[in-house]
Write a protein that holds these residues in place. Structure first.
Motif, PDB file in Angstrom:
ATOM      1  N   SER A  17       5.638  -0.204  -6.551  1.00 28.72           N
ATOM      2  CA  SER A  17       6.477  -1.390  -6.356  1.00 28.72           C
ATOM      3  C   SER A  17       5.733  -2.380  -5.462  1.00 28.72           C
ATOM      4  N   TYR A  18       6.061  -3.653  -5.628  1.00 27.90           N
ATOM      5  CA  TYR A  18       5.301  -4.679  -4.925  1.00 27.90           C
ATOM      6  C   TYR A  18       6.092  -5.312  -3.779  1.00 27.90           C
ATOM      7  N   LYS A  19       7.296  -5.715  -4.017  1.00 29.51           N
ATOM      8  CA  LYS A  19       8.102  -6.364  -3.000  1.00 29.51           C
ATOM      9  C   LYS A  19       9.454  -5.661  -2.877  1.00 29.51           C
ATOM     10  N   ALA A  20      10.044  -5.801  -1.706  1.00 26.57           N
ATOM     11  CA  ALA A  20      11.380  -5.233  -1.483  1.00 26.57           C
ATOM     12  C   ALA A  20      12.414  -5.984  -2.321  1.00 26.57           C
ATOM     13  N   PHE A  21      13.428  -5.231  -2.758  1.00 25.14           N
ATOM     14  CA  PHE A  21      14.535  -5.789  -3.541  1.00 25.14           C
ATOM     15  C   PHE A  21      14.045  -6.373  -4.866  1.00 25.14           C
ATOM     16  N   SER A  22      12.953  -5.796  -5.408  1.00 23.50           N
ATOM     17  CA  SER A  22      12.428  -6.249  -6.695  1.00 23.50           C
ATOM     18  C   SER A  22      11.979  -5.036  -7.487  1.00 23.50           C
TER      19      SER A  22
END
Length: 334
Positions: A100-105
């Motif tokens: 995963s790259y960014k939080a909440f995404s």
């Protein structure tokens, strides 16, 4: 075995008409000729000396190589001690993963994730594969310092506020003081003591250079031994973290594992090298004191005692009295 001796009373003619002496010839390998009456050019006189005194030229050749090796080894040791204090390659790990790259995404990226642990802190790298993904350039190199006077937890809080990628924050969080892993204190103390002992080793390295240049080989050898001991102490101090089990580091479907890096192994090799050099200097000091002092002193002044102890060539230069006040004779075993 009979010994034939002859005085070199004709030696001044080799230097007639030149601004030269033994010390200058030994240092520069040639003399500046004035080509006076009956004089001899610098190349001619140098050829004469090389032909007449092969023992002297061999001695000077060995002495210059000894000086070159000595300088290179000394510079390597000093530069290595300073460099590893600021290196982040003491413990390293790297993995390629889909994470995963960014939080909440829900967006995921393919990237190389690296972790480097040094004496002063942690360095985390994140490089996309390819670099351009999700309309962004994924290329991060973030450092979190735990050196005395630095606030690691504050640096981690700033990283959260900046919104750095998840892999960077995940690895940095594992080394925070409040992390369930509990490795912050051990890693910080190990780095602190390793850095302190390395700077002590650097001071003794400087002292060894001064003592060997005086020359005082006995104390210079002891200083080298102490330098090697403190360098090895720094390695053992950092190796104490091996007793601390690092939390499992999972990034996506892959697991990141760490191992000792280049700085650790180079420091270990440097410590062993210092010990070997110290033992060699002390051994030569007790076995061949005059020879060691002659090489360390960097002059031809000690050649007489060296020749008496190990060579059948003894030089007698009437001009030698002008500079060192001692006579040298040449004897050849027939």
């Amino acid at each position: 075995m009979p010994v034939a001796q002859r005085d070199l009373h004709d030696l001044p003619s080799a230097f007639k008409g030149q601004e030269c002496n033994w010390e200058k010839w030994a240092r520069e390998g040639s003399c500046r000729s004035t080509k006076g009456p009956g004089g001899m050019g610098s190349m001619e006189s140098l050829g004469t000396l090389v032909g007449q005194y092969p023992g002297l030229t061999r001695f000077l050749f060995l002495q210059r190589w000894f000086w070159l090796v000595r300088v290179l080894l000394s510079l390597f040791i000093g530069a290595e001690i300073v460099a590893v204090c600021f290196s982040t390659e003491w413990s390293v790990g790297r993995v390629s993963t889909n994470t995963s790259y960014k939080a909440f995404s829900a967006a995921r990226v393919r990237a190389h994730v690296g972790l480097q642990v040094g004496l002063a802190g942690v360095n985390v790298t994140l490089t996309g594969n390819p670099v351009q993904q999700l309309n962004e350039t994924i290329d991060y190199n973030e450092q979190f310092i735990w050196r005395i006077g630095e606030n690691y937890a504050g640096a981690y809080t700033e990283a959260l506020q900046k919104g750095l990628p998840d892999p960077v924050l995940y690895l940095a969080e594992k080394f925070t003081p409040s992390s369930p892993c509990g490795v912050y204190r051990q890693y910080r103390l190990a780095g602190h003591y390793a850095s302190a002992t390395l700077w002590v080793a650097f001071c003794f390295w400087l002292l060894s250079n001064v003592l060997l240049s005086m020359p005082a080989p006995h104390y210079g050898g002891l200083a080298l031994l102490i330098t090697g001991a403190f360098v090895l102490f720094s390695v053992f101090a950092f190796a104490s973290i091996s007793s601390v089990s690092l939390c499992q580091l999972r990034l996506g479907s892959s697991e990141l594992t760490t191992h000792y890096g280049a700085a650790f192994w180079i420091t270990l090799a440097t410590g062993i090298l210092c010990l070997l050099l110290g033992v060699a200097v002390l051994s030569l000091h007790y076995a061949r004191t005059s020879a060691l002092r002659t090489f360390l002193d960097g002059s031809v002044k000690g050649l007489e005692s060296q020749a008496k102890g190990s060579s059948s060539l003894i030089l007698n230069n009437p001009l030698h009295k002008q500079f060192w006040g001692s006579d040298l004779t040449i004897s050849t075993n027939l």
